[in-house]
Design a protein around this motif. Structure first.
Motif, PDB file in Angstrom:
ATOM      1  N   ILE A  77      31.493  39.418  33.330  1.00  0.00           N
ATOM      2  CA  ILE A  77      33.067  41.010  33.912  1.00  0.00           C
ATOM      3  C   ILE A  77      33.092  41.267  32.607  1.00  0.00           C
ATOM      4  CG2 ILE A  77      35.021  39.642  34.245  1.00  0.00           C
ATOM      5  CD1 ILE A  77      34.178  37.156  35.911  1.00  0.00           C
ATOM      6  N   TRP A 112      31.153  39.187  46.636  1.00  0.00           N
ATOM      7  CA  TRP A 112      31.522  38.132  44.961  1.00  0.00           C
ATOM      8  C   TRP A 112      31.785  39.302  44.473  1.00  0.00           C
ATOM      9  CZ3 TRP A 112      26.136  34.758  43.585  1.00  0.00           C
ATOM     10  CH2 TRP A 112      26.450  33.977  44.652  1.00  0.00           C
ATOM     11  N   MET A 116      35.807  39.640  43.702  1.00  0.00           N
ATOM     12  CA  MET A 116      36.558  39.691  42.462  1.00  0.00           C
ATOM     13  C   MET A 116      37.556  40.723  42.093  1.00  0.00           C
ATOM     14  SD  MET A 116      33.014  37.753  39.754  1.00  0.00           S
ATOM     15  CE  MET A 116      31.777  38.680  40.443  1.00  0.00           C
ATOM     16  N   THR A 117      37.288  42.069  42.597  1.00  0.00           N
ATOM     17  CA  THR A 117      37.810  42.796  42.031  1.00  0.00           C
ATOM     18  C   THR A 117      38.621  43.988  42.359  1.00  0.00           C
ATOM     19  OG1 THR A 117      35.796  43.983  40.925  1.00  0.00           O
ATOM     20  CG2 THR A 117      37.151  45.375  41.144  1.00  0.00           C
ATOM     21  N   GLY A 224      34.350  34.962  45.907  1.00  0.00           N
ATOM     22  CA  GLY A 224      34.032  35.677  44.784  1.00  0.00           C
ATOM     23  C   GLY A 224      35.413  36.171  43.351  1.00  0.00           C
ATOM     24  N   ILE A 225      36.484  35.426  44.398  1.00  0.00           N
ATOM     25  CA  ILE A 225      37.717  35.327  43.867  1.00  0.00           C
ATOM     26  C   ILE A 225      38.019  33.722  43.095  1.00  0.00           C
ATOM     27  CG2 ILE A 225      40.603  34.547  44.214  1.00  0.00           C
ATOM     28  CD1 ILE A 225      39.635  36.522  46.887  1.00  0.00           C
ATOM     29  N   ILE A 227      35.436  32.509  41.366  1.00  0.00           N
ATOM     30  CA  ILE A 227      34.940  32.399  40.354  1.00  0.00           C
ATOM     31  C   ILE A 227      35.808  33.521  39.293  1.00  0.00           C
ATOM     32  CG2 ILE A 227      32.926  33.934  39.285  1.00  0.00           C
ATOM     33  CD1 ILE A 227      31.493  33.433  41.980  1.00  0.00           C
ATOM     34  N   LYS A 228      36.635  34.365  39.674  1.00  0.00           N
ATOM     35  CA  LYS A 228      37.074  34.941  38.925  1.00  0.00           C
ATOM     36  C   LYS A 228      38.683  33.872  38.158  1.00  0.00           C
ATOM     37  CE  LYS A 228      40.434  38.939  38.746  1.00  0.00           C
ATOM     38  NZ  LYS A 228      41.642  40.481  39.660  1.00  0.00           N
ATOM     39  N   THR A 229      38.948  33.617  38.723  1.00  0.00           N
ATOM     40  CA  THR A 229      39.793  32.223  38.874  1.00  0.00           C
ATOM     41  C   THR A 229      39.384  31.287  37.513  1.00  0.00           C
ATOM     42  OG1 THR A 229      40.711  32.057  41.049  1.00  0.00           O
ATOM     43  CG2 THR A 229      41.689  30.077  39.133  1.00  0.00           C
ATOM     44  N   ASN A 232      38.553  33.825  34.620  1.00  0.00           N
ATOM     45  CA  ASN A 232      39.963  33.699  33.097  1.00  0.00           C
ATOM     46  C   ASN A 232      40.205  32.681  33.193  1.00  0.00           C
ATOM     47  OD1 ASN A 232      39.530  36.261  34.689  1.00  0.00           O
ATOM     48  ND2 ASN A 232      41.263  36.264  36.206  1.00  0.00           N
TER      49      ASN A 232
END
Length: 282
Positions: A77, A112, A116-117, A224-225, A227-229, A232
């Motif tokens: 990322i 994904w 995420m983006t 994807g969201i 994974i981003k959470t 972070n």
């Protein structure tokens, strides 16, 4: 002898007449009890599955996720954010979704990245736009090899019977069959090329595909969201709070269960359509 024969016939008729009554009383009671126990057992299994998936989700969010994030996901990322702008990432997502199906490559990682983006809104639009082109290219390429694909399908009649459902009936029937095939576990990338050999029209094929992939798209966006959470939280050196873990575990469980139920429904509907076709051919 004649009298005995008549008595036997009458007895047989009597037994035949009494059989439904007996099954209605004794068998019906047993069937009702069996149905009640089956209903309870089905719900018990569902609760156990929900609990099992929920426990797995909590374990993943608490221990497995952060470890995996630190070693694999976070470096990717960070590299992605430092190398590409948001516009370039959008073009990469659309481009990969356009090209990958033609080369029989999975498109889920690109979905994904979209989650995420861009989140649900723009991510969904980008995926649908890219997939509309991505599934169209194999369809038109397959039309160039129509006869070869048709011969190949004849070698696998059981699998081919599922695919051929999409090419029968009106445009609405074709649309419905394509959507069910897309939801079912039938190999996604293979059907892109095989569809044209079933004489399915392009518009029902495209619309059925876009509707059928909606569950998969939302699962990929949610993943994807998520994974981003997790990434972070891990990158900032903090762990998710208890409410966040519970909510994410519940969301993960619901996503898995709904996906399974939709897939089972699609498989059942395809079997029903196959049975209807066989009855019409008899």
């Amino acid at each position: 002898m004649g009298v005995d024969y008549v008595k036997l016939e009458e007895g047989g008729a009597c037994c035949a007449a009494e059989t439904p009554s007996t099954s209605g009383c004794c068998g019906g009671g047993g069937g009702g009890g069996g149905g009640w126990w089956w209903f309870l057992w089905w719900w018990a299994k569902l609760v156990l599955v929900v609990l099992f998936v929920g426990v797995l989700g909590v374990v993943f969010f608490k221990w497995v996720g952060p470890f995996f994030m630190d070693k694999e996901i976070i470096p990717i990322i960070i590299w992605e954010r430092q190398t590409f702008s948001t516009v370039i990432l959008g073009l990469i997502v659309v481009g990969s979704l356009t090209i990958f199906p033609s080369f029989l490559l999975p498109s889920t990682p690109s979905m994904w990245i979209a989650g995420m983006t861009f989140g649900y809104g723009y991510g969904f639009l980008l995926i649908i736009g890219g997939m509309a082109i991505g599934v169209s290219i194999p369809y038109f390429i397959g039309s160039l090899f129509y006869h070869r694909i048709h011969v190949w399908l004849e070698r696998y009649p059981k699998r081919a019977s599922i695919v051929k459902l999409a090419g029968e009936g009106s445009c609405f029937n074709q649309f419905r069959a394509v959507a069910l095939i897309r939801i079912s576990p039938f190999p996604y990338v293979i059907y892109n090329y095989c569809a044209v050999a079933t004489d399915v029209k392009y518009l029902p094929y495209l619309l059925g595909t876009l509707v059928g992939i909606v569950p998969e798209v939302f699962v990929a966006l949610y993943t994807g969201i998520l994974i981003k959470t997790l990434a972070n939280a891990s990158h900032e050196g903090r762990s998710l709070s208890a409410p966040q873990i519970v909510l994410n575990a519940i969301g993960f469980s619901i996503t898995v269960i709904v996906t399974i139920l939709i897939t089972l429904y699609a498989k059942r509907r395809i079997k029903e359509l196959q049975m209807q076709e066989e009855l019409l051919l008899q």
